[in-house]
Design an enzyme around this catalytic site. Structure first.
Site: not given
Ligand code: PGA
Length: 259
Positions: A10, A12, A102, A104, A174, A180, A220
């Site tokens: 992803n 983003k 997601h 976000e 998640e 992140g 992560s």
């Molecule tokens: P990350 O993000 O691997 O940077 O923690 C995962 C995601 O939000 O899909």
């Protein structure tokens, strides 16, 4: 149950079209070196503006071992919805997957369970596969409501979807506190929550269909966490953010998911 592993990157809101093409090229080269036989399903999710270019590149090179995903969509087909993009428009570029719900999107753009369910229905109707995200906040985890919160997110996301379509969908667990942050969720704990998701799916779609659903872990994920994560009984792959922005780490994660 033999579920094919799936690793999705992803991206983003990163990468211009030129940067997306360079990254895709490097990923293709790296994944090619791994050999085709036991590759997981490999999916990349660039920003909308990079999808046409990346699609063309994958097609020209014949890199069918890498599939394309969007990071979001709208549930209406067309009309006065300034700034939105329909599933049909994404489908035109041969994307097979669309990430929905997601954290976000839920947090910054007000995406609700109801909207996620509408998106899932349209994605399936158009013949694409939704990657449905769910997960708890740190506060919810500390309050001990993780399992009920996630079961509720899953139940709502899957409303009015036929069991056979649920079986072909992908779910991503998640935990928001792990996204992140560099704080990966303990693999055994992630597996426990994912088993709970599978149980929730079984209640709406039956046990046999629930056994077919691929459920990913995200938060992560790194080259040095993937092997332990994939060794868990119910973790079928990963949704990777930060570590998918560099070909080297993404390809290592793909390699870690090979059987
Ligand atoms: P990350 O993000 O691997 O940077 O923690 C995962 C995601 O939000 O899909």
């Amino acid at each position: 149950m033999d579920r094919k592993p799936l690793i999705a990157g992803n991206w983003k809101m990163h990468n211009t079209q030129a940067q997306s093409l360079a990254l895709t090229n490097d990923i293709i080269k790296g994944v090619k070196k791994l050999g085709k036989d036991s590759l997981p399903t490999v999916v990349i999710a660039p920003v909308f503006t990079s999808i046409p270019g990346v699609s063309k590149l994958l097609n020209e090179i014949g890199a069918s071992f890498i599939e394309l995903s969007a990071q979001n969509c709208y549930y209406e087909q067309k009309g006065a919805f300034t700034g939105e993009i329909s599933v049909e428009m994404i489908k035109e570029f041969k994307a097979n997957y669309i990430i929905i719900g997601h954290s976000e999107r839920r947090q910054y753009f007000g995406e609700t369970d109801e909207m996620i369910n509408k998106k899932a229905q349209v994605i399936i109707k158009e013949g694409l596969t939704p990657i449905i995200c769910c997960g708890e906040t740190l506060e919810q985890r500390e309050l001990g409501v993780t399992d009920s919160h996630i079961a509720s997110q899953i139940n709502k996301a899957l409303e009015n979807i036929a069991p056979v379509d649920i079986a072909n969908s992908v779910i991503a667990y998640e935990p928001i506190w792990a996204i992140g942050t560099g704080k990966t969720c303990d693999s055994a704990e992630a597996n426990r929550v994912i088993k709970g998701i599978r149980n929730a799916v079984a209640q709406v779609a039956g046990k046999a269909n629930a056994e077919k659903v691929r459920i990913l872990y995200g938060g992560s994920v790194k080259p040095d966490t993937i092997v332990e994560q994939m060794a868990q009984s119910d973790i079928d792959g990963a949704l990777v953010g930060g570590a998918s922005l560099e070909a080297e780490s993404f390809v290592k994660i793909v390699e870690g998911a090979m059987k």
